[in-house]
Design a protein around this motif. Sequence first.
Motif, PDB file in Angstrom:
ATOM      1  N   LEU A  60      -7.395   3.397  -5.789  1.00  0.00           N
ATOM      2  CA  LEU A  60      -6.013   3.071  -6.322  1.00  0.00           C
ATOM      3  C   LEU A  60      -5.592   1.633  -6.761  1.00  0.00           C
ATOM      4  O   LEU A  60      -5.173   1.457  -7.705  1.00  0.00           O
ATOM      5  CB  LEU A  60      -4.986   3.734  -5.248  1.00  0.00           C
ATOM      6  N   LEU A  61      -6.202   0.849  -5.715  1.00  0.00           N
ATOM      7  CA  LEU A  61      -6.012  -0.542  -5.802  1.00  0.00           C
ATOM      8  C   LEU A  61      -6.988  -1.282  -6.707  1.00  0.00           C
ATOM      9  O   LEU A  61      -6.744  -2.480  -7.082  1.00  0.00           O
ATOM     10  CB  LEU A  61      -5.764  -1.147  -4.681  1.00  0.00           C
ATOM     11  N   THR A  62      -8.336  -0.880  -6.980  1.00  0.00           N
ATOM     12  CA  THR A  62      -9.319  -1.612  -7.647  1.00  0.00           C
ATOM     13  C   THR A  62      -9.831  -0.689  -8.724  1.00  0.00           C
ATOM     14  O   THR A  62     -10.894  -1.403  -9.375  1.00  0.00           O
ATOM     15  CB  THR A  62     -10.582  -2.044  -6.661  1.00  0.00           C
ATOM     16  N   GLY A  63      -9.556   0.514  -8.884  1.00  0.00           N
ATOM     17  CA  GLY A  63     -10.287   1.087  -9.676  1.00  0.00           C
ATOM     18  C   GLY A  63      -9.701   0.694 -11.443  1.00  0.00           C
ATOM     19  O   GLY A  63      -8.456   0.767 -11.215  1.00  0.00           O
ATOM     20  N   GLY A  64     -10.550   0.895 -12.346  1.00  0.00           N
ATOM     21  CA  GLY A  64     -10.077   0.629 -13.693  1.00  0.00           C
ATOM     22  C   GLY A  64     -10.023   1.740 -14.681  1.00  0.00           C
ATOM     23  O   GLY A  64     -10.283   3.146 -14.217  1.00  0.00           O
ATOM     24  N   ASP A  65      -9.686   1.482 -15.950  1.00  0.00           N
ATOM     25  CA  ASP A  65      -9.657   2.524 -16.983  1.00  0.00           C
ATOM     26  C   ASP A  65      -8.831   3.379 -17.151  1.00  0.00           C
ATOM     27  O   ASP A  65      -8.807   4.352 -17.901  1.00  0.00           O
ATOM     28  CB  ASP A  65     -11.340   3.267 -17.002  1.00  0.00           C
ATOM     29  N   ASP A  66      -7.458   3.509 -16.292  1.00  0.00           N
ATOM     30  CA  ASP A  66      -6.620   4.172 -16.337  1.00  0.00           C
ATOM     31  C   ASP A  66      -5.435   3.504 -17.396  1.00  0.00           C
ATOM     32  O   ASP A  66      -4.968   4.399 -18.123  1.00  0.00           O
ATOM     33  CB  ASP A  66      -5.781   4.605 -14.973  1.00  0.00           C
ATOM     34  N   ARG A 113       0.930  -1.296   0.067  1.00  0.00           N
ATOM     35  CA  ARG A 113      -0.187  -0.017   0.002  1.00  0.00           C
ATOM     36  C   ARG A 113       0.983   1.243   0.087  1.00  0.00           C
ATOM     37  O   ARG A 113       0.725   2.382  -0.416  1.00  0.00           O
ATOM     38  CB  ARG A 113      -1.050  -0.012   1.118  1.00  0.00           C
ATOM     39  N   ASP A 114       2.057   0.928   0.664  1.00  0.00           N
ATOM     40  CA  ASP A 114       3.037   2.299   0.703  1.00  0.00           C
ATOM     41  C   ASP A 114       3.648   2.855  -0.467  1.00  0.00           C
ATOM     42  O   ASP A 114       4.186   3.837  -0.567  1.00  0.00           O
ATOM     43  CB  ASP A 114       3.787   2.379   1.884  1.00  0.00           C
ATOM     44  N   ALA A 115       3.385   1.915  -1.502  1.00  0.00           N
ATOM     45  CA  ALA A 115       4.074   2.295  -2.906  1.00  0.00           C
ATOM     46  C   ALA A 115       3.101   3.152  -3.472  1.00  0.00           C
ATOM     47  O   ALA A 115       3.633   3.628  -4.496  1.00  0.00           O
ATOM     48  CB  ALA A 115       4.266   0.936  -3.621  1.00  0.00           C
ATOM     49  N   ARG A 137       7.890   1.521 -11.694  1.00  0.00           N
ATOM     50  CA  ARG A 137       8.227   1.642 -10.047  1.00  0.00           C
ATOM     51  C   ARG A 137       7.968   0.407  -9.575  1.00  0.00           C
ATOM     52  O   ARG A 137       6.795   0.037  -9.748  1.00  0.00           O
ATOM     53  CB  ARG A 137       7.490   2.764  -9.647  1.00  0.00           C
ATOM     54  N   PRO A 138       8.412  -0.098  -8.394  1.00  0.00           N
ATOM     55  CA  PRO A 138       8.229  -1.436  -7.596  1.00  0.00           C
ATOM     56  C   PRO A 138       6.939  -0.984  -6.917  1.00  0.00           C
ATOM     57  O   PRO A 138       6.831  -0.040  -6.144  1.00  0.00           O
ATOM     58  CB  PRO A 138       9.543  -1.814  -6.968  1.00  0.00           C
ATOM     59  N   ILE A 139       5.773  -1.953  -6.976  1.00  0.00           N
ATOM     60  CA  ILE A 139       4.996  -1.800  -6.031  1.00  0.00           C
ATOM     61  C   ILE A 139       4.546  -3.114  -5.149  1.00  0.00           C
ATOM     62  O   ILE A 139       3.662  -3.252  -4.337  1.00  0.00           O
ATOM     63  CB  ILE A 139       3.653  -1.556  -6.701  1.00  0.00           C
TER      64      ILE A 139
END
Length: 317
Positions: free
Chosen positions: A265-271, A241-243, A289-291
Amino acid sequence: MSERGSGLVGLGEFGLIDRVTARLSYGPAVLLGPGDDAAVVAAPDARVVASTDVLVEGRHFRRDWSGARDIGHRAAAANLADVAAMGARPTALLVALCIPPDLASGWAEDLADGLAAEAATVGASVVGGDMSASPTLTIAVTVLGDLGSRPPVTRAGALPGDVVALAGRTGYAAAGLTVLSRGFRTPRLLVEAYRRPEVPYPAGPAAAGAGATAMIDVSDGLLADLGHVAQASGVAVDVRRDAFEVPRQMRDAAQALGVDPYTWLLTGGDDHALAATFPPAVALPAGWRPIGGVAAGSGVTVDGRQWEGPAGWDHFR
């Protein structure tokens, strides 16, 4: 959104086709463009990467939320990102339109402008398609791409010990959709991200060249799409999460709307960000970037814990 031009009944199918194709230009991969039974596109690699996607009014877009050019950009981006996620370069788009007869001809022309403009950002061209009358406005796009002599990067190659990395942004479009659905038009950063995604297309071939072991287009939500990688590769994926940095506009909107911004940030689409896995010794290409990381096991976790709630978008849920 206002619509200019006359209705399609007087113009007719072939009149509209003439107007739309007159607005298109073609890159060097196009050997024969619209005007015949089929287009001809060069395939110097002797392999063609192909993908298709469909957008239905009321399900994927609303004309009172987005202009025709924006919808054209979105329709093209959804397909171009799939090709980039294979490590390939998009070359051509085919577009099928099912159009209500009372739609203004200018709307369809603006849609074509948006499709062509988004394709042009990667040197691709709209080379043909089809049109039909329909009570529901529907846009179906097929994209072709070139691997440039490299093997495709699939979802199935991630290995325990790999680094999970992200190129592009997530959550912005989902936040914009939430804002619009609540009847607002700001913050502009989020609304415009929903209307017209900013896709890191060059990051796909760059990742392939750097040795990415698996890759996917984040269209339905990061956790959901990484779940496809985990399942196809037979591994477990953990995301930190801190990434993820929550931009001020998103934080303010989340507070005003009573939403956890990490849900966006974690479940939204369309970007249409790109997510990939890399061997730990590989230097990540620019823009990545590492996540998180890959381990033995199955499924996707966040900070080592199961995510509560939906991991992303499901058309039939």
